[in-house]
Design a protein around this motif. Structure first.
Motif, PDB file in Angstrom:
ATOM      1  N   MET A 188       0.820  -1.181   0.152  1.00  0.00           N
ATOM      2  CA  MET A 188       0.088   0.020   0.223  1.00  0.00           C
ATOM      3  C   MET A 188       0.854   0.912  -0.008  1.00  0.00           C
ATOM      4  SD  MET A 188      -3.289   1.377   3.464  1.00  0.00           S
ATOM      5  CE  MET A 188      -3.700  -0.194   3.203  1.00  0.00           C
ATOM      6  N   ARG A 189       0.551   2.338  -0.574  1.00  0.00           N
ATOM      7  CA  ARG A 189       1.585   3.431  -0.519  1.00  0.00           C
ATOM      8  C   ARG A 189       1.311   4.086   0.304  1.00  0.00           C
ATOM      9  NH1 ARG A 189      -1.487   6.929  -3.778  1.00  0.00           N
ATOM     10  NH2 ARG A 189      -3.428   5.781  -4.387  1.00  0.00           N
ATOM     11  N   ASP A 190       2.028   4.717   0.852  1.00  0.00           N
ATOM     12  CA  ASP A 190       2.346   5.628   1.664  1.00  0.00           C
ATOM     13  C   ASP A 190       1.454   6.941   1.601  1.00  0.00           C
ATOM     14  OD1 ASP A 190       3.035   6.834   5.149  1.00  0.00           O
ATOM     15  OD2 ASP A 190       4.924   5.606   4.761  1.00  0.00           O
ATOM     16  N   PHE A 191       1.645   8.079   2.910  1.00  0.00           N
ATOM     17  CA  PHE A 191       1.139   9.327   2.369  1.00  0.00           C
ATOM     18  C   PHE A 191      -0.684   9.328   1.829  1.00  0.00           C
ATOM     19  CE2 PHE A 191       5.433   9.231   3.980  1.00  0.00           C
ATOM     20  CZ  PHE A 191       5.463  10.100   5.040  1.00  0.00           C
ATOM     21  N   THR A 192      -1.280   8.175   2.363  1.00  0.00           N
ATOM     22  CA  THR A 192      -2.678   8.290   1.975  1.00  0.00           C
ATOM     23  C   THR A 192      -3.707   8.439   2.527  1.00  0.00           C
ATOM     24  OG1 THR A 192      -2.475   5.796   1.515  1.00  0.00           O
ATOM     25  CG2 THR A 192      -1.453   7.198  -0.879  1.00  0.00           C
ATOM     26  N   LEU A 193      -4.552   8.536   2.702  1.00  0.00           N
ATOM     27  CA  LEU A 193      -5.641   8.808   3.310  1.00  0.00           C
ATOM     28  C   LEU A 193      -5.909   7.284   4.001  1.00  0.00           C
ATOM     29  CD1 LEU A 193      -6.961  11.258   4.504  1.00  0.00           C
ATOM     30  CD2 LEU A 193      -9.227  10.854   3.417  1.00  0.00           C
ATOM     31  N   LYS A 194      -6.079   6.514   2.975  1.00  0.00           N
ATOM     32  CA  LYS A 194      -6.229   5.252   4.245  1.00  0.00           C
ATOM     33  C   LYS A 194      -5.072   4.476   4.377  1.00  0.00           C
ATOM     34  CE  LYS A 194      -7.830   1.051   3.968  1.00  0.00           C
ATOM     35  NZ  LYS A 194      -9.080   1.130   4.411  1.00  0.00           N
TER      36      LYS A 194
ATOM     37  N   CYS B   5      -3.103  12.252   0.545  1.00  0.00           N
ATOM     38  CA  CYS B   5      -3.531  12.380  -0.530  1.00  0.00           C
ATOM     39  C   CYS B   5      -3.797  10.874  -1.541  1.00  0.00           C
ATOM     40  CB  CYS B   5      -3.207  13.564  -2.293  1.00  0.00           C
ATOM     41  SG  CYS B   5      -3.913  13.248  -3.344  1.00  0.00           S
ATOM     42  N   GLU B   6      -5.351  10.342  -2.071  1.00  0.00           N
ATOM     43  CA  GLU B   6      -5.336   9.073  -1.950  1.00  0.00           C
ATOM     44  C   GLU B   6      -5.105   9.402  -3.271  1.00  0.00           C
ATOM     45  OE1 GLU B   6      -6.038   5.473  -0.571  1.00  0.00           O
ATOM     46  OE2 GLU B   6      -6.421   7.356   0.877  1.00  0.00           O
ATOM     47  N   ASP B   7      -5.753  10.356  -4.335  1.00  0.00           N
ATOM     48  CA  ASP B   7      -5.604   9.975  -5.690  1.00  0.00           C
ATOM     49  C   ASP B   7      -4.667   9.845  -6.587  1.00  0.00           C
ATOM     50  OD1 ASP B   7      -5.659  12.240  -7.333  1.00  0.00           O
ATOM     51  OD2 ASP B   7      -6.070  12.368  -5.323  1.00  0.00           O
ATOM     52  N   LEU B   8      -4.589   8.767  -7.266  1.00  0.00           N
ATOM     53  CA  LEU B   8      -2.574   8.663  -7.877  1.00  0.00           C
ATOM     54  C   LEU B   8      -2.429   9.602  -8.371  1.00  0.00           C
ATOM     55  CD1 LEU B   8      -0.654   6.947  -7.932  1.00  0.00           C
ATOM     56  CD2 LEU B   8      -1.219   5.990 -10.191  1.00  0.00           C
ATOM     57  N   GLY B   9      -3.227  10.953  -9.077  1.00  0.00           N
ATOM     58  CA  GLY B   9      -2.571  12.164  -9.775  1.00  0.00           C
ATOM     59  C   GLY B   9      -2.235  12.697  -8.734  1.00  0.00           C
TER      60      GLY B   9
END
Length: 271
Positions: free
Chosen positions: A1-7, A234-238
């Motif tokens: 899972m990507r870091d620094f996302t809301l998830k 930020c959640e969205d990839l862009g």
């Protein structure tokens, strides 16, 4: 899972909820001096909608935290400020008045008075403004907290300032400055004077949010202060990719500033 996302931030909140830690705002910590707690603090530097999303997420878990708002057009949004206050979050003032006054403390204190009054008008009948926290602009030569070398924030009905009022010999301090939890010598203004508690953990062992989660799960440290900048999450990839690239470029510049100022200080000492 990507870091620094809301998830990923939700994973952090879930980990906290499964421990014996309580969470608290800066004001509640200064007022009640609790043990076994995690202080959650956010600087609202930009991207106001990401701040609101994080506030809603915390609220869904029954968690209250502190949001420090800058007095600039991008973040000083009265409706959003009131919305977050109604969730129970602490609203504070993220002042940058020494920067705005070009280092003149007399002019800076008048700007502080006016901008604090503006924020208090926004939160009137909703919540009180009890703490303030300086904003650090790495491109400016002044430190905004130096305002309090001449003045006293308590004269404005302010209980405390986290950089000055929290004893970091007793509170373990972690910040996502630079979009990493590691101290990579890129912190120009986001520094603490007494980082004694940080000696309890190897600084090289914490760089990702997963590292922070593992530390929290051990419950080995009684008091932790987490500084989280919602604009970086930020959640969205862009948006996530744009933030990553922006922060990497910024970190190179900040590392250069730290290096240059260290050289200047060493020259002053030798002379």
């Amino acid at each position: 899972m990507r870091d620094f996302t809301l998830k990923k931030y939700e994973n952090l909140l879930q980990a906290i909820k499964k421990t014996n830690y309580s969470t608290c705002t800066v004001y509640d910590f200064l007022k009640n001096n609790p043990e076994n707690c995690i202080i959650l603090r956010h600087d609202v530097d930009r991207a106001i909608t990401r701040n609101l999303a994080m506030a809603k997420l915390e609220h869904s878990y029954g968690i209250k935290s502190t949001y420090y708002f800058r007095h600039i057009k991008e973040t000083f949004k009265p409706e959003i400020i009131r919305q977050m206050a109604k969730m129970g979050h602490e609203i504070g003032f993220h002042y940058e008045v020494m920067d705005k006054a070009n280092g003149d403390p007399e002019r800076a204190i008048e700007i502080f008075r006016k901008e604090l009054e503006d924020l208090r008008k926004v939160t009137e009948n909703v919540t009180e403004i009890n703490t303030v926290c300086m904003h650090g602009n790495p491109l400016k030569p002044w430190s905004n907290r130096d305002l309090w070398k001449k003045y006293d924030f308590r004269d404005f009905g302010i209980l405390g300032e986290p950089y000055l009022s929290i004893d970091y010999n007793k509170v373990f301090y972690l910040t996502d400055t630079g979009r990493t939890w590691a101290d990579l010598k890129i912190r120009v203004k986001d520094t603490i004077d007494k980082p004694g508690a940080n000696a309890k953990v190897d600084p090289g062992s914490i760089s990702s949010t997963d590292d922070v989660i593992r530390l929290i799960r051990t419950e080995e440290i009684s008091r932790i202060c987490l500084l989280v900048h919602p604009n970086r999450w930020c959640e969205d990839l862009g948006g996530w990719t744009k933030e990553l690239l922006f922060q990497n470029v910024k970190n190179v510049g900040k590392a250069g500033i730290v290096w240059y100022r260290n050289i200047q200080r060493s020259r002053e000492i030798t002379h």
